[in-house]
Write an enzyme that holds these catalytic residues in place. Structure first.
Site, mmCIF file in Angstrom:
data_model
loop_
_atom_site.group_PDB
_atom_site.id
_atom_site.type_symbol
_atom_site.label_atom_id
_atom_site.label_comp_id
_atom_site.label_asym_id
_atom_site.label_seq_id
_atom_site.Cartn_x
_atom_site.Cartn_y
_atom_site.Cartn_z
ATOM 1 N N HIS A 166 50.176 50.488 36.894
ATOM 2 C CA HIS A 166 48.997 49.951 37.587
ATOM 3 C C HIS A 166 47.933 49.458 36.619
ATOM 4 O O HIS A 166 47.006 48.755 37.017
ATOM 5 C CB HIS A 166 48.409 51.024 38.511
ATOM 6 C CG HIS A 166 49.281 51.307 39.701
ATOM 7 N ND1 HIS A 166 49.032 50.787 40.952
ATOM 8 C CD2 HIS A 166 50.427 52.013 39.831
ATOM 9 C CE1 HIS A 166 49.970 51.176 41.795
ATOM 10 N NE2 HIS A 166 50.836 51.925 41.135
ATOM 11 N N ASP A 373 41.210 45.461 33.181
ATOM 12 C CA ASP A 373 41.632 46.060 34.441
ATOM 13 C C ASP A 373 43.050 45.598 34.721
ATOM 14 O O ASP A 373 43.350 44.410 34.561
ATOM 15 C CB ASP A 373 40.705 45.582 35.573
ATOM 16 C CG ASP A 373 40.411 46.670 36.587
ATOM 17 O OD1 ASP A 373 41.293 47.521 36.794
ATOM 18 O OD2 ASP A 373 39.314 46.654 37.177
#
Ligand code: GDG
Length: 486
Positions: A166, A373
């Site tokens: 992720h 991110d």
């Protein structure tokens, strides 16, 4: 006719993640993104979701608690204090998280952490091994559990096992500062499929594996000896229909109205982030301060609402960022506030998903500026919540995985305060037709690549025979989806 064995059979999915967020009761307004994403796949295959309950126990027993919530079967274990400290607060959150977000300065290297990480991964493998049937598909999630695939192989499991990362995969030179980096990365090649959020993170993995292990790339599959590992770019999406459905909710409308009324005609800028140093909040506040310094005409005309629920409070670097932001917002408000205008509203509390929808919808600008991110779902949520007839503008960091899919956002460099301030000013001044056009393009991508596409794409790759996968490359497909002209 007698019943035959030839009927189509969906293999059962076993999903494994650090935390299993069990839903109880009918109010699912706060359910996590992963839960939403996995629920459909789990229900469809009659699967199980295995992981840590989030609870502490005196001594680890490996006893599994089975539950069924919202049609999804979960199997959870409790961990003892030392495990939580060394594996979760330690290696996961104080070593891997900062390192994988390019923050070598915050990366803590400690032998105890590495030991705890190995121990808990072994415990996961030991505990859930008895649940595995020969043709189950196993899907492991995130950086907490990178070695789990290897541990299962060592126990003789030949199932198809996949892993989804992720967060970013760091460049080789950064990864190599971690003692044990080779073992960690080598273990990844025991998976049949590894999913990445963006091409950049996949490429960083290829750069490392091809040099360190002399693995070779065939199409998008890495070959190391007999083992084949498919490297898939598979950006996580939103449950768009569910999220957009909040437009009808009373909580969303109340939140929107409350904000619009409190803004008294001012343009709202909104940020929503877990309080985490990777999210670039200090730089964002500084950019807003510069915007106010450079644009006196905006005084009393704009207002920044930053929602930042605290996370990982047991880790010192998280307490520091919190103090830093308290000081920074206080300073900016002290310098610019008037009797009826507060430039920054900085709120350390969480809201329900419906309320968040209303908050996004009331904001003229969505400010999503992480320093790094993996993906960033807030960027997608902000777009989905807009009124297509009069949409707000997304200002997005180039270093979020989402930027590769959403080139129609106003892309900014979150390290360059001037660039961010200029991006916000541009967003505030953007004419309606341009806002509509950008919004339409982003909404189309987000809708097409939603969370079902994500889990189905990953599951299809996981179910496929390794040799068949050699022919594939999904990069061109993804570029086309983003309409990318970058
Ligand atoms: C990791 C990766 C990747 C935030 N405040 C509230 C609230 N949230 C929700 C948001 C969003 C989620 O939390 C945050 O997701 P992000 O994607 O922004 O970031 P991480 O938590 O760092 O997640 C990331 C993600 O995994 C999935 O793969 O995108 O890159 O770092 O959904 O809405 N939700 C509610 N109240 C809040 O106050 N209900």
């Amino acid at each position: 006719m007698p019943h035959t064995q030839t009927q189509a059979h969906t293999p059962r999915l076993i999903a494994v993640s650090n935390r299993v967020q069990v839903e109880t009761g009918v109010d699912n307004a706060n359910r996590g993104g992963l839960a939403v994403a996995l629920a459909a796949a789990l229900r469809q295959s009659n699967g199980i979701w295995f992981g840590w309950s989030g609870k502490q126990t005196g001594e680890f027993t490996g006893q599994i608690a089975f539950q069924r919530a919202d049609g999804v079967a979960t199997a959870t274990i409790d961990l003892e204090a030392q495990d939580i400290e060394e594996y979760y607060n330690g290696f996961a959150n104080r070593t891997l998280w900062p390192l994988f977000h390019y923050r070598l300065d915050l990366t803590e290297i400690a032998r105890d952490f590495a030991g705890g990480y190995a121990r808990v991964n072994e415990r996961f493998a030991d505990t859930f091994s008895p649940l595995i049937a020969p043709d189950d598909l196993i899907w492991v999630h995130d950086y907490h559990l990178m070695p789990l695939g290897s541990h299962l192989r060592k126990r003789g499991f030949e199932n198809r096992i996949g892993f989804f990362l992720h967060i970013p995969w760091p460049p080789p030179s950064l990864l190599m500062s971690l003692p044990g980096h080779r073992e960690l990365a080598r273990g990844m090649l025991d998976y049949d499929v590894i999913g990445f959020q963006s091409e950049e993170w996949r490429q960083a993995f290829i750069d490392y594996a091809t040099v360190q292990f002399e693995a070779t790339l065939e199409g998008e599959t890495l070959r190391l000896g007999e083992r084949l590992t498919r490297l898939l770019v598979c950006p996580i999406g939103l449950d768009v229909a569910d999220f957009a459905g909040a437009v009808h909710s009373i909580a969303a409308r109340q939140a929107e109205t409350r904000l619009v009324v409190s803004a008294v005609g001012r343009d709202m800028i909104v940020g929503v982030d877990r309080l985490d140093y990777s999210k670039g909040l200090a730089e964002r506040f500084a950019a807003y301060e510069l915007l106010l310094a450079d644009h006196p005409e905006l005084h009393e005309k704009v207002s920044l609402l930053q929602i930042a629920p605290p996370s990982r409070g047991d880790v010192a670097s998280y307490r520091q960022i919190r103090e830093e932001l308290d000081a920074l917002s206080g300073r900016i408000n002290g310098a610019y506030s008037s009797i009826d205008w507060v430039p920054i509203r900085y709120v350390n509390q969480g809201y329900s998903r419906d309320e968040l929808f209303g908050i996004y919808r009331a904001a003229r600008v969505g400010l999503v500026t992480p320093l790094r991110d993996g993906m960033n779902l807030v960027a997608k949520e902000y777009v989905v919540a807009q009124d297509p007839a009069d949409p707000g503008v997304l200002v997005l960091s180039r270093f979020a995985g989402a930027a590769a899919q959403l080139p129609q956002a106003v892309l900014v460099n979150p390290h360059a305060i001037e660039d961010m301030a200029e991006g916000i000013a541009r967003a505030l001044a953007m004419p309606l037709a341009e806002r509509q056009e950008r919004h339409r393009a982003m909404l189309e991508t987000i809708t097409r690549r939603d969370v079902r596409w994500w889990s189905e794409t990953f599951m299809a790759a996981l179910a496929e025979e390794p040799e068949a996968a050699l022919a594939h490359s999904n990069v061109a497909d993804l570029r086309e989806a983003a309409g990318a002209k970058r």
